[in-house]
Design a protein around this motif. Structure first.
Motif, PDB file in Angstrom:
ATOM      1  N   ARG A  41     -39.723 -17.434 -86.928  1.00 41.83           N
ATOM      2  CA  ARG A  41     -40.968 -16.823 -86.464  1.00 41.83           C
ATOM      3  C   ARG A  41     -40.723 -16.021 -85.186  1.00 41.83           C
ATOM      4  NH1 ARG A  41     -42.398 -22.246 -87.487  1.00 41.83           N
ATOM      5  NH2 ARG A  41     -42.506 -22.715 -85.254  1.00 41.83           N
ATOM      6  N   THR A  42     -41.274 -14.814 -85.133  1.00 39.53           N
ATOM      7  CA  THR A  42     -41.196 -13.962 -83.951  1.00 39.53           C
ATOM      8  C   THR A  42     -42.596 -13.597 -83.495  1.00 39.53           C
ATOM      9  OG1 THR A  42     -39.032 -13.004 -84.476  1.00 39.53           O
ATOM     10  CG2 THR A  42     -40.464 -11.710 -83.049  1.00 39.53           C
ATOM     11  N   LEU A  43     -42.837 -13.695 -82.198  1.00 38.86           N
ATOM     12  CA  LEU A  43     -44.119 -13.305 -81.600  1.00 38.86           C
ATOM     13  C   LEU A  43     -43.896 -12.095 -80.705  1.00 38.86           C
ATOM     14  CD1 LEU A  43     -47.150 -13.943 -80.973  1.00 38.86           C
ATOM     15  CD2 LEU A  43     -46.315 -15.286 -79.029  1.00 38.86           C
ATOM     16  N   ALA A  44     -44.626 -11.020 -80.975  1.00 35.10           N
ATOM     17  CA  ALA A  44     -44.637  -9.853 -80.097  1.00 35.10           C
ATOM     18  C   ALA A  44     -45.933  -9.922 -79.299  1.00 35.10           C
ATOM     19  CB  ALA A  44     -44.570  -8.560 -80.900  1.00 35.10           C
ATOM     20  N   THR A  45     -45.828  -9.996 -77.968  1.00 35.45           N
ATOM     21  CA  THR A  45     -47.009 -10.274 -77.157  1.00 35.45           C
ATOM     22  C   THR A  45     -46.913  -9.629 -75.779  1.00 35.45           C
ATOM     23  OG1 THR A  45     -48.344 -12.068 -76.198  1.00 35.45           O
ATOM     24  CG2 THR A  45     -45.977 -12.435 -76.335  1.00 35.45           C
ATOM     25  N   ASP A  46     -48.081  -9.429 -75.166  1.00 38.00           N
ATOM     26  CA  ASP A  46     -48.124  -8.924 -73.795  1.00 38.00           C
ATOM     27  C   ASP A  46     -48.157 -10.063 -72.780  1.00 38.00           C
ATOM     28  OD1 ASP A  46     -50.617  -9.863 -74.398  1.00 38.00           O
ATOM     29  OD2 ASP A  46     -51.717  -8.091 -73.736  1.00 38.00           O
ATOM     30  N   ASP A  47     -48.082 -11.315 -73.260  1.00 36.02           N
ATOM     31  CA  ASP A  47     -48.087 -12.482 -72.370  1.00 36.02           C
ATOM     32  C   ASP A  47     -47.035 -13.469 -72.862  1.00 36.02           C
ATOM     33  OD1 ASP A  47     -48.569 -14.576 -70.677  1.00 36.02           O
ATOM     34  OD2 ASP A  47     -50.604 -14.980 -71.367  1.00 36.02           O
ATOM     35  N   VAL A  48     -45.802 -13.292 -72.397  1.00 38.12           N
ATOM     36  CA  VAL A  48     -44.709 -14.143 -72.872  1.00 38.12           C
ATOM     37  C   VAL A  48     -44.830 -15.569 -72.348  1.00 38.12           C
ATOM     38  CG1 VAL A  48     -43.121 -12.204 -73.140  1.00 38.12           C
ATOM     39  CG2 VAL A  48     -43.229 -13.416 -70.943  1.00 38.12           C
ATOM     40  N   GLY A  49     -45.725 -15.791 -71.378  1.00 32.70           N
ATOM     41  CA  GLY A  49     -45.930 -17.130 -70.857  1.00 32.70           C
ATOM     42  C   GLY A  49     -47.071 -17.873 -71.516  1.00 32.70           C
ATOM     43  N   CYS A  50     -47.673 -17.296 -72.544  1.00 29.83           N
ATOM     44  CA  CYS A  50     -48.806 -17.960 -73.199  1.00 29.83           C
ATOM     45  C   CYS A  50     -48.326 -19.198 -73.945  1.00 29.83           C
ATOM     46  CB  CYS A  50     -49.533 -17.001 -74.140  1.00 29.83           C
ATOM     47  SG  CYS A  50     -48.581 -16.504 -75.599  1.00 29.83           S
ATOM     48  N   ARG A  51     -49.251 -20.104 -74.205  1.00 25.99           N
ATOM     49  CA  ARG A  51     -48.921 -21.351 -74.870  1.00 25.99           C
ATOM     50  C   ARG A  51     -48.310 -21.129 -76.239  1.00 25.99           C
ATOM     51  NH1 ARG A  51     -53.337 -25.976 -76.718  1.00 25.99           N
ATOM     52  NH2 ARG A  51     -51.828 -27.623 -77.225  1.00 25.99           N
ATOM     53  N   ALA A  52     -48.765 -20.099 -76.919  1.00 22.45           N
ATOM     54  CA  ALA A  52     -48.271 -19.827 -78.266  1.00 22.45           C
ATOM     55  C   ALA A  52     -46.783 -19.527 -78.287  1.00 22.45           C
ATOM     56  CB  ALA A  52     -49.044 -18.656 -78.878  1.00 22.45           C
ATOM     57  N   MET A  54     -44.256 -20.834 -77.054  1.00 23.98           N
ATOM     58  CA  MET A  54     -43.382 -21.988 -77.245  1.00 23.98           C
ATOM     59  C   MET A  54     -43.234 -22.360 -78.718  1.00 23.98           C
ATOM     60  SD  MET A  54     -44.485 -24.492 -74.082  1.00 23.98           S
ATOM     61  CE  MET A  54     -46.213 -24.563 -74.641  1.00 23.98           C
ATOM     62  N   MET A  55     -44.154 -21.870 -79.558  1.00 25.19           N
ATOM     63  CA  MET A  55     -44.137 -22.220 -80.971  1.00 25.19           C
ATOM     64  C   MET A  55     -43.355 -21.210 -81.813  1.00 25.19           C
ATOM     65  SD  MET A  55     -45.807 -25.050 -81.395  1.00 25.19           S
ATOM     66  CE  MET A  55     -46.052 -24.987 -83.174  1.00 25.19           C
ATOM     67  N   TYR A  56     -42.768 -20.199 -81.191  1.00 27.34           N
ATOM     68  CA  TYR A  56     -42.048 -19.164 -81.917  1.00 27.34           C
ATOM     69  C   TYR A  56     -40.575 -19.199 -81.558  1.00 27.34           C
ATOM     70  CZ  TYR A  56     -46.511 -17.379 -83.506  1.00 27.34           C
ATOM     71  OH  TYR A  56     -47.738 -17.261 -84.115  1.00 27.34           O
ATOM     72  N   ASP A  57     -39.731 -18.833 -82.527  1.00 28.86           N
ATOM     73  CA  ASP A  57     -38.287 -18.859 -82.327  1.00 28.86           C
ATOM     74  C   ASP A  57     -37.816 -17.709 -81.450  1.00 28.86           C
ATOM     75  OD1 ASP A  57     -37.631 -21.094 -84.274  1.00 28.86           O
ATOM     76  OD2 ASP A  57     -38.632 -19.685 -85.618  1.00 28.86           O
ATOM     77  N   LYS A  58     -38.539 -16.604 -81.488  1.00 30.83           N
ATOM     78  CA  LYS A  58     -38.178 -15.426 -80.700  1.00 30.83           C
ATOM     79  C   LYS A  58     -39.459 -14.800 -80.178  1.00 30.83           C
ATOM     80  CE  LYS A  58     -35.999 -10.831 -81.181  1.00 30.83           C
ATOM     81  NZ  LYS A  58     -35.068 -10.943 -80.042  1.00 30.83           N
ATOM     82  N   VAL A  59     -39.428 -14.331 -78.939  1.00 32.46           N
ATOM     83  CA  VAL A  59     -40.590 -13.683 -78.328  1.00 32.46           C
ATOM     84  C   VAL A  59     -40.179 -12.296 -77.847  1.00 32.46           C
ATOM     85  CG1 VAL A  59     -42.333 -13.785 -76.509  1.00 32.46           C
ATOM     86  CG2 VAL A  59     -41.568 -15.900 -77.624  1.00 32.46           C
ATOM     87  N   ILE A  60     -40.948 -11.286 -78.251  1.00 31.97           N
ATOM     88  CA  ILE A  60     -40.717  -9.914 -77.832  1.00 31.97           C
ATOM     89  C   ILE A  60     -41.855  -9.506 -76.898  1.00 31.97           C
ATOM     90  CG2 ILE A  60     -40.508  -7.506 -78.572  1.00 31.97           C
ATOM     91  CD1 ILE A  60     -39.568  -8.549 -81.303  1.00 31.97           C
ATOM     92  N   GLU A  61     -41.519  -9.042 -75.722  1.00 27.80           N
ATOM     93  CA  GLU A  61     -42.552  -8.608 -74.779  1.00 27.80           C
ATOM     94  C   GLU A  61     -42.927  -7.161 -75.065  1.00 27.80           C
ATOM     95  OE1 GLU A  61     -43.578  -8.709 -69.997  1.00 27.80           O
ATOM     96  OE2 GLU A  61     -41.510  -8.988 -70.681  1.00 27.80           O
ATOM     97  N   ILE A  62     -44.219  -6.914 -75.153  1.00 28.13           N
ATOM     98  CA  ILE A  62     -44.718  -5.561 -75.335  1.00 28.13           C
ATOM     99  C   ILE A  62     -45.529  -5.169 -74.103  1.00 28.13           C
ATOM    100  CG2 ILE A  62     -44.772  -5.771 -77.843  1.00 28.13           C
ATOM    101  CD1 ILE A  62     -47.737  -6.262 -77.715  1.00 28.13           C
TER     102      ILE A  62
END
Length: 337
Positions: A41-52, A54-62
């Motif tokens: 799972r990958t999350l692309a988000t403008d808030d890499v510190g959000c609670r969500a 932690m539930m993703y394998d990879k986080v992309i900052e937008i």
């Protein structure tokens, strides 16, 4: 090699703008963890510190969003990290394993769920369908719900999204209806897909469906894998239920099922209680509202604030709003498929 690059298939979720979307990303991840724990799972988000996150394998900052419209979704080709990326809208919940969905799509570089329409079948969808067909140079348009897309990283895929971004710059000139104060991605993607000859695929009944157009009670149990309802008179049993429009509301009755399932998932996976206990607690908290929602449907034949026909007769609805309120207050615009 990154973790995402080491996986042939994976999920991409986009969460930006209002904090409710970050909360929804957390709920979606809980459901994916339960039913498809082996899917990356990958999350692309403008808030890499959000609670969500932690539930993703990879986080992309937008970058920060300028509005809550759908402009960022026109850049999914830039964020999709897998050879086969299944993009999911953040306001969805998985009720069964999602792995089979990858194999349901045909060999198109972009797989979209919906159906092809012609101006004779539907005259309005975010705007004049005939005008959109002329823009695309076709006699048909893939009426799609962009809440679920299979994306393969090819030149054709990049060309479709690049074309959709070009069309976005002419959004008002194309006569398309505003969405959340900005643009809607679906008509732009539809025209770009049609130009390349890519059709919508009729997978709503088994892949992902919204309650928009619901005409019977919603039976939903995210813990035990149940989701059935009648949509426009057809029984659907999707692996993912997409709570578009008011159906993920924190306040309105239409969002009661979403709130109940969110509560059950959180209790089951974070509070170390049994599924049975989680269901009982969630039912005590939101069961009455969920029952009221289903009772409304039984009596009225449709959900409260059901937006399913919003784009079919915009002028009539505007006049109705004006007559009721005395001032023109356009209703919120949401996905319609």
């Amino acid at each position: 090699m990154s973790a995402a690059q080491g996986h042939m298939r994976g999920i991409l979720v986009l969460a930006y703008g209002h904090k409710r979307y970050h909360r929804q990303a957390h709920t979606l991840a809980l459901s994916l963890q339960r039913h498809s724990p082996g899917v990356h799972r990958t999350l692309a988000t403008d808030d890499v510190g959000c609670r969500a996150a932690m539930m993703y394998d990879k986080v992309i900052e937008i970058g920060p969003a300028q509005s809550d419209d759908c402009r960022f979704k026109l850049s999914l080709d830039r964020y999709a990290p897998y050879p086969h990326t299944l993009y999911l809208d953040v306001d969805a919940i998985a009720v069964r394993p999602v792995e089979p969905l990858f194999d349901l799509f045909d060999e198109s570089d972009i797989g979209v769920v919906g159906r092809d329409i012609t101006p004779h079948q539907e005259s309005m969808w975010y705007g004049d369908v005939a005008s959109m067909c002329r823009q695309a140079g076709t006699t048909w348009l893939p009426k799609c719900n962009s809440g679920l897309m299979l994306i393969r990283p090819t030149d054709l895929t990049r060309g479709v999204f690049d074309r959709a971004r070009q069309l976005a710059d002419a959004y008002n000139d194309l006569g398309l209806h505003p969405f959340r104060g900005g643009i809607a991605d679906e008509p732009l993607l539809a025209m770009a897909l049609a130009e390349r000859g890519i059709h919508a695929q009729d997978l709503t009944a088994v892949a992902a469906a919204t309650p928009i157009g619901i005409s019977g009670p919603l039976r939903l149990d995210a813990l035990n894998g149940e989701c059935t309802f009648a949509k426009n008179g057809t029984r659907v049993e999707p692996a993912l239920i997409h709570f578009a429009a008011d159906y993920s509301s924190d306040y309105r009755i239409a969002g009661a099922h979403y709130r109940r399932e969110r509560c059950a998932l959180r209790l089951s996976q974070h509070s170390h209680v049994t599924d049975t206990t989680a269901r009982i607690i969630a039912g005590l908290r939101y069961g009455l509202q969920s029952t009221a929602f289903n009772t409304w449907i039984r009596i009225a034949g449709r959900a409260p604030r059901d937006p399913s026909g919003f784009f079919d007769a915009p002028h009539r609805r505007a006049r109705l709003s004006l007559a009721i309120s005395g001032t023109e207050q356009p209703p919120a615009q949401e996905e319609t498929t």
